[in-house]
Write an enzyme that holds these catalytic residues in place. Structure first.
Site, mmCIF file in Angstrom:
data_model
loop_
_atom_site.group_PDB
_atom_site.id
_atom_site.type_symbol
_atom_site.label_atom_id
_atom_site.label_comp_id
_atom_site.label_asym_id
_atom_site.label_seq_id
_atom_site.Cartn_x
_atom_site.Cartn_y
_atom_site.Cartn_z
ATOM 1 N N ASP A 59 0.824 -1.204 0.000
ATOM 2 C CA ASP A 59 0.000 0.000 0.000
ATOM 3 C C ASP A 59 0.862 1.259 0.000
ATOM 4 O OD1 ASP A 59 -2.669 1.445 0.621
ATOM 5 O OD2 ASP A 59 -1.375 2.079 2.264
ATOM 6 N N TYR A 64 3.151 10.038 0.394
ATOM 7 C CA TYR A 64 3.992 9.462 1.439
ATOM 8 C C TYR A 64 5.458 9.843 1.232
ATOM 9 C CZ TYR A 64 0.071 6.492 2.976
ATOM 10 O OH TYR A 64 -1.138 6.018 3.456
ATOM 11 N N ARG A 136 -8.985 10.889 0.477
ATOM 12 C CA ARG A 136 -9.896 11.583 1.389
ATOM 13 C C ARG A 136 -11.043 12.189 0.583
ATOM 14 N NH1 ARG A 136 -9.505 11.306 7.136
ATOM 15 N NH2 ARG A 136 -7.325 10.897 7.654
ATOM 16 N N SER A 165 -10.802 5.768 0.557
ATOM 17 C CA SER A 165 -10.193 5.721 1.881
ATOM 18 C C SER A 165 -10.853 6.796 2.732
ATOM 19 C CB SER A 165 -8.686 5.978 1.755
ATOM 20 O OG SER A 165 -8.047 5.945 3.019
ATOM 21 N N ASN A 166 -11.136 6.458 3.978
ATOM 22 C CA ASN A 166 -11.710 7.417 4.927
ATOM 23 C C ASN A 166 -13.058 7.963 4.459
ATOM 24 O OD1 ASN A 166 -9.275 7.458 6.699
ATOM 25 N ND2 ASN A 166 -8.335 8.342 4.869
ATOM 26 N N THR A 288 4.760 -0.627 9.973
ATOM 27 C CA THR A 288 6.107 -0.536 10.526
ATOM 28 C C THR A 288 7.157 -0.770 9.443
ATOM 29 O OG1 THR A 288 7.650 -1.482 12.136
ATOM 30 C CG2 THR A 288 6.025 -2.984 11.179
ATOM 31 N N ARG A 293 9.637 -6.447 13.274
ATOM 32 C CA ARG A 293 8.239 -6.271 13.642
ATOM 33 C C ARG A 293 7.314 -6.738 12.511
ATOM 34 N NH1 ARG A 293 4.687 -1.416 15.380
ATOM 35 N NH2 ARG A 293 3.460 -2.366 17.023
#
Length: 325
Positions: A59, A64, A136, A165-166, A288, A293
């Protein structure tokens, strides 16, 4: 890259993926400084770890790290060209960061959507985006204009699937009414720490209902229309695996650890199983950048959730810090 035996070919349908790797942490800082060899190496390590545990959906979003997350992922693909056929690439558009052209804002005009896709394709070094999400809601968006842009991208073969999304159920329905291509995903903040996705439904007809920000009916709408739900922030920023903030967090952390020991898994898997146990079949997005992790999430990708109803409710009640109404 991971050995062939550890890598599963990616399904072309995002709804078939039970766990997604979120690439927001890749690429360095959010500033304009260029990425270099260390950032590329870190991206390779994260992708390797995700593939090792069976995750083949990745994703992104155009914003970003100011585009650097997509760019370093493109570097990884360029260094291992055979990897592209094994992975599904999802990205988003619609948020504009603050800059010389104006404030931070949302932009779902056709020209911006098309320009964003063009730039994402270039950074990702691919000729097609598997899934494009509208990041958004844009209050000034014209659904017919948005639909026209998405339809054009689909017909050109530049994007295979679309989602949002959202967004709440009425917003999704309003857009889908103008669009012939189905919306197949809705990515929302969902976790054991952000519980209003389940709270909204059980707090109906109670005074507490005004305290939830989750749009009631959205889960049901998505399930009824085969829109896959994705959970961003799924690990709750470590609140239940070592970064507790409140007494309830600390008690839930102890319960998560005990469940992990009893079931032979990790605390991260328990936190993700709590999301996956819901019948809406939510796909967590793990964000992460640490390979250790990422690997700790292995059982969420490879095993069905092993929480009983009682364990699921117990963990919910402990995390919320109060009994259910």
């Amino acid at each position: 890259m991971a050995d062939e035996q550890h890598v599963s070919p990616a399904s072309a349908d995002i709804r078939d993926h039970r766990l997604i790797y979120g690439c927001m942490g890749l690429g360095g800082g959010w500033d304009a400084e260029p990425y270099g060899a260390p950032e590329i190496a870190a991206a390779e390590a994260a992708v390797e770890a995700a593939l090792e545990i069976g995750v083949t959906a990745f994703d992104h979003a155009d914003i970003y790290r100011n585009g650097k997350s997509e760019a370093v992922f493109g570097e990884v693909l360029a260094r291992a060209p055979e990897l592209r056929r094994r992975v599904l690439i999802q990205t988003k558009c619609g948020i504009r960061l603050p800059g010389d052209e104006g404030p931070g804002r949302y932009d779902l005009r056709a020209a911006h959507i098309e320009r964003s896709v063009e730039r994402s394709l270039t950074r990702l070094r691919t000729d097609v985006i598997d899934v494009l999400l509208l990041h958004r809601p844009d209050p000034l968006a014209d659904p017919d204009e948005v639909a026209g842009a998405l339809t054009s991208l689909y017909r050109q073969g530049l994007v295979r699937q679309f989602g949002v999304s959202n967004m709440a159920a009425p917003q999704i329905a309003h857009l889908q009414a103008a669009l012939d291509v189905p919306l197949v995903a809705n990515q929302l903040e969902i976790s054991l720490g952000r519980r209003d996705w389940v709270e909204a439904g059980v707090l109906v007809n109670t005074a507490e209902s005004t305290g939830t920000g989750f749009p009631l009916g959205t889960l049901e709408h998505c399930r009824a229309h085969r829109i896959g739900l994705q959970a961003w922030g799924a690990l709750a920023r470590g609140r239940f695996t070592g970064a507790a903030r409140t007494p309830a967090d600390r008690e839930a952390t102890e319960r998560v650890a005990a469940l992990a020991e009893a079931k032979g898994t990790t605390p991260e898997a328990i936190v993700l199983w709590w999301i996956q146990r819901h019948p809406a079949r939510v796909a967590p997005v793990i964000g992460t950048a640490r390979p250790d992790r990422i690997r700790a999430c292995r059982d969420a990708a490879r095993r069905d959730p092993e929480l009983t109803r009682e364990e699921w409710y117990d963990l919910w009640i402990i995390a919320r810090g109060a009994p259910l109404p």
